[in-house]
Design a protein around this motif. Structure first.
Motif, short mmCIF file in Angstrom:
data_model
loop_
_atom_site.label_atom_id
_atom_site.label_comp_id
_atom_site.label_asym_id
_atom_site.label_seq_id
_atom_site.Cartn_x
_atom_site.Cartn_y
_atom_site.Cartn_z
N ALA A 4 6.65 -29.39 12.42
CA ALA A 4 6.27 -29.00 11.05
C ALA A 4 6.38 -30.18 10.09
O ALA A 4 5.50 -30.39 9.25
N LEU A 5 7.44 -30.94 10.21
CA LEU A 5 7.63 -32.07 9.30
C LEU A 5 6.59 -33.15 9.53
O LEU A 5 6.08 -33.75 8.58
N TYR A 6 6.27 -33.41 10.79
CA TYR A 6 5.32 -34.48 11.07
C TYR A 6 3.87 -34.08 10.75
O TYR A 6 3.01 -34.95 10.59
N VAL A 26 14.05 -24.31 17.29
CA VAL A 26 14.09 -24.82 15.92
C VAL A 26 13.88 -26.33 15.90
O VAL A 26 13.12 -26.86 15.06
N MET A 27 14.53 -27.06 16.80
CA MET A 27 14.40 -28.51 16.82
C MET A 27 12.95 -28.92 17.08
O MET A 27 12.41 -29.80 16.41
N SER A 28 12.33 -28.28 18.06
CA SER A 28 10.96 -28.66 18.42
C SER A 28 9.98 -28.26 17.32
O SER A 28 9.14 -29.06 16.89
N THR A 46 6.65 -31.07 23.18
CA THR A 46 7.26 -32.16 22.41
C THR A 46 8.73 -31.88 22.23
O THR A 46 9.16 -31.49 21.15
N PRO A 47 9.52 -32.00 23.29
CA PRO A 47 10.94 -31.68 23.17
C PRO A 47 11.65 -32.63 22.22
O PRO A 47 11.31 -33.79 22.11
N ALA A 48 12.67 -32.10 21.52
CA ALA A 48 13.48 -32.91 20.61
C ALA A 48 14.94 -32.64 20.88
O ALA A 48 15.30 -31.53 21.24
N PRO A 49 15.82 -33.61 20.76
CA PRO A 49 17.23 -33.42 21.07
C PRO A 49 17.97 -32.66 19.98
O PRO A 49 17.53 -32.67 18.83
N VAL A 57 9.53 -24.65 26.11
CA VAL A 57 8.65 -23.51 25.83
C VAL A 57 8.03 -23.63 24.45
O VAL A 57 6.84 -23.40 24.26
N THR A 58 8.84 -24.02 23.46
CA THR A 58 8.30 -24.17 22.11
C THR A 58 7.26 -25.26 22.05
O THR A 58 6.25 -25.13 21.34
#
Length: 385
Positions: free
Chosen positions: A92-94, A85-87, A170-173, A34-35
């Motif tokens: 944000a960092l990239y 938060v992970m996504s 852009t899912p992140a683990p 969703v994020t």
């Protein structure tokens, strides 16, 4: 880390204990997906603020939880918030201004995840041992996340721009995202490309690795404590933190390793971790618990790194399906972890926890062997993520 303490306080079964962990994992998936979609409409900073507020609410609910129902609901909410938060934080960092090298950003994401994953179990164990309950650790967690929310409000008033709508999810683990090896353009063009396996086989390889990690994050501390006669949650948290720290460091230090070699090393060390865990249950020796944790950490680091790099190579060959591939990849991996841990709780209630762990660890070892011989890369080169 506090699952065993909640079980002691509330008197629920091992099945419920593993379900509390599983709903947390289940919450990660919609949080990631969703994020990823919302990032095309809202800034990463705005989504981070919402997620941290939701996480604080979940931690406060856990601090006063008196029944398993509230535990299940609060952990599901926390999983959803962590996925967001992970996504959002990765985005944000990239997309930070001024921009930084992608290798530096990836290393920053990985190292912060490692530090958080290690400090969490140890800090929770220390506070639980000092206070004699779970209320203080969860209040401390709520306070820490609240501080993060305040920092988000105070820092970077100019919100980050929303990502273009073409980016997609852009899912992140919830554990360190392995970085692609930085290569000169000429090398990237001329380097031989590995032939990835099918999406399902790659995902199941990652799932096999995550199942072992899930053991340590759910009922593992309870089983280890019983086998070794350890009551200190601090010591048990240190064992869990050791496994997570080793896994993270392996991912940071070995991102240039060829995929096939990484997978073979990872699955081999996973079997060392499985054998060490089983031997610890049979003998009650502390040194075997250390071998098991280190072996599981090395195995998880190599296996998950190689699987994610292999998925990156598959996405390079099928760019149109990249977003869908990554979503299904993380979904399968997390489902494997959830199914393994819940099965362990259910079989433990029907049988006994130690023989249930022995039996399911045997099945997990068989899965490692199957993945070990599930195909290889003719060139053996690293993936271009």
């Amino acid at each position: 880390m506090l699952y065993a303490a909640w079980r002691t306080e509330m008197g629920f079964s091992a099945t419920v204990q593993t379900l509390v962990f599983a709903v947390y994992v289940a919450g990660l998936i919609p949080g990631l997906l969703v994020t990823g979609r919302l990032l095309s409409r809202y800034s990463a900073r705005s989504l981070l603020l919402v997620a941290t507020v939701v996480s604080v609410a979940g931690a406060l609910a856990l601090s006063v939880a008196a029944d398993p129902g509230l535990l299940l609901a609060a952990r599901a909410v926390q999983g959803l918030a962590l996925g967001a938060v992970m996504s959002a934080s990765s985005a944000a960092l990239y997309s930070a201004v001024p921009s930084r090298p992608r290798s530096f950003t990836a290393l920053l994401v990985t190292l912060t995840a490692i530090v958080g994953a290690c400090l969490g179990p140890i800090g929770a164990g220390l506070l639980a041992d000092a206070s004699g309950g779970t209320t203080v650790p969860m209040l401390a967690a709520a306070g820490a996340v609240a501080v993060a929310a305040v920092l988000l409000l105070a820092h970077g008033r100019s919100a980050l721009p929303a990502l273009p709508s073409t980016v997609g999810p852009t899912p992140a683990p919830p554990v360190p995202q392995p970085a692609a090896a930085p290569q000169p353009v000429s090398e990237a063009v001329t380097a031989p490309s590995p032939a990835p396996r099918s999406h399902l086989m790659i995902s199941l390889t990652a799932g096999t690795s995550w199942a072992m990690a899930g053991l340590y994050q759910s009922v593992g501390p309870s089983i280890i404590g019983t086998a070794l006669g350890i009551d200190s949650l601090t010591l048990l948290g240190l064992i869990v933190a050791t496994m997570l720290a080793v896994a993270g460091l392996v991912q940071v230090l070995s991102h240039r390793m060829p995929i096939l070699l990484g997978r073979r090393l990872g699955l081999s060390f996973l079997m060392v971790g499985i054998g060490g865990f089983a031997a610890m249950l049979a003998t009650g020796q502390v040194w075997l618990a250390v071998i098991a944790a280190v072996g599981a950490g090395i195995g998880h680091g190599f296996t998950y790194l190689s699987a994610t790099q292999e998925m990156g190579e598959l996405n390079r060959r099928e760019p149109v399906r990249a977003a869908a591939n990554m979503s299904r990849y993380f979904t399968v991996a997390y489902l494997c972890m959830a199914v393994f841990t819940v099965a362990l709780g259910m079989v433990g209630d029907l049988w006994a926890m130690v023989p249930a762990a022995m039996a399911l660890l045997g099945l997990l070892a068989a899965g490692c062997v199957a993945m070990l011989f599930s195909g290889g890369h003719p060139t053996g080169g690293p993936a271009a993520a």
